[in-house]
Design a protein around this motif. Structure first.
Motif, PDB file in Angstrom:
ATOM      1  N   ARG A  27       0.842  -1.207   0.000  1.00  0.00           N
ATOM      2  CA  ARG A  27       0.000   0.000   0.000  1.00  0.00           C
ATOM      3  C   ARG A  27       0.873   1.252   0.000  1.00  0.00           C
ATOM      4  N   ALA A  28       1.936   1.245   0.788  1.00  0.00           N
ATOM      5  CA  ALA A  28       2.827   2.404   0.832  1.00  0.00           C
ATOM      6  C   ALA A  28       3.494   2.624  -0.527  1.00  0.00           C
ATOM      7  N   VAL A  31       0.969   4.296  -2.794  1.00  0.00           N
ATOM      8  CA  VAL A  31       0.834   5.727  -2.496  1.00  0.00           C
ATOM      9  C   VAL A  31       1.992   6.504  -3.123  1.00  0.00           C
ATOM     10  N   GLN A  95       4.217  11.275   0.036  1.00  0.00           N
ATOM     11  CA  GLN A  95       5.100  10.279  -0.565  1.00  0.00           C
ATOM     12  C   GLN A  95       6.287   9.981   0.353  1.00  0.00           C
ATOM     13  N   ALA A  98       5.113   7.671   2.994  1.00  0.00           N
ATOM     14  CA  ALA A  98       4.893   6.321   2.451  1.00  0.00           C
ATOM     15  C   ALA A  98       6.218   5.590   2.248  1.00  0.00           C
ATOM     16  N   CYS A 102       8.015   2.149   3.892  1.00  0.00           N
ATOM     17  CA  CYS A 102       8.642   1.062   3.121  1.00  0.00           C
ATOM     18  C   CYS A 102      10.047   0.774   3.641  1.00  0.00           C
TER      19      CYS A 102
END
Length: 160
Positions: A27-28, A31, A95, A98, A102
């Motif tokens: 999901r990250a 995004v 971003q 996100a 990660c």
């Protein structure tokens, strides 16, 4: 497991935790990629509109009554140009969050390639993409300012 053996609770919890982290990682990533798509699309639309609008404005004669419309178009072009770096700034904040998620997941899980950590290490710290957007935005802002000043002078000099 197919052998009829039961899986210990802690192994199930570990597997669930890894699956949950991988889903969050995905999901990250989504995004982060979506952010770049938004920036590219807005930039392409605005710069294309600016170029087209500038081309139409070059056709307007200084003695034309349409100089008032040229002033309005210059204001619109100026605002649209300023919008590009604002959107880039706002979306890059999300971003960064996100991609930080990660990298945290990459640090916690035994991932062999650690993609986001490698990209962060390899990408130039001076952010050339953002600098290019700012340079072209400044170019458009200056062009629209010149168009507005020229239209203003046409309205006042040609009318006198």
């Amino acid at each position: 497991m197919g052998t009829g053996q039961t899986v210990p609770d802690n192994a199930m919890n570990d597997r669930f935790r890894v699956e949950q982290m991988l889903a969050e990682y995905e999901r990250a990533q989504d995004v982060g990629h979506h952010t770049d798509t938004v920036i590219h699309e807005i930039t392409a639309i605005v710069w294309g509109a600016n170029t087209l609008l500038l081309g139409f404005i070059l056709e307007v004669d200084c003695r034309s009554d349409n100089q008032k419309l040229v002033l309005v178009a210059a204001l619109l072009g100026f605002l649209m140009s300023a919008y590009v770096p604002l959107v880039m700034h706002w979306t890059k904040k999300g971003q960064q969050v996100a991609y930080k998620i990660c990298r945290d997941i990459e640090d916690e899980l035994p991932l062999a390639h650690r993609l986001n950590n490698r990209i962060r290490d390899a990408y130039p710290k001076w952010k050339p993409g953002q600098k290019a957007v700012w340079a072209l935005t400044i170019f458009f802002l200056v062009a629209w300012f010149y168009v507005a000043v020229h239209a203003w002078s046409c309205l006042h000099v040609c009318r006198a």
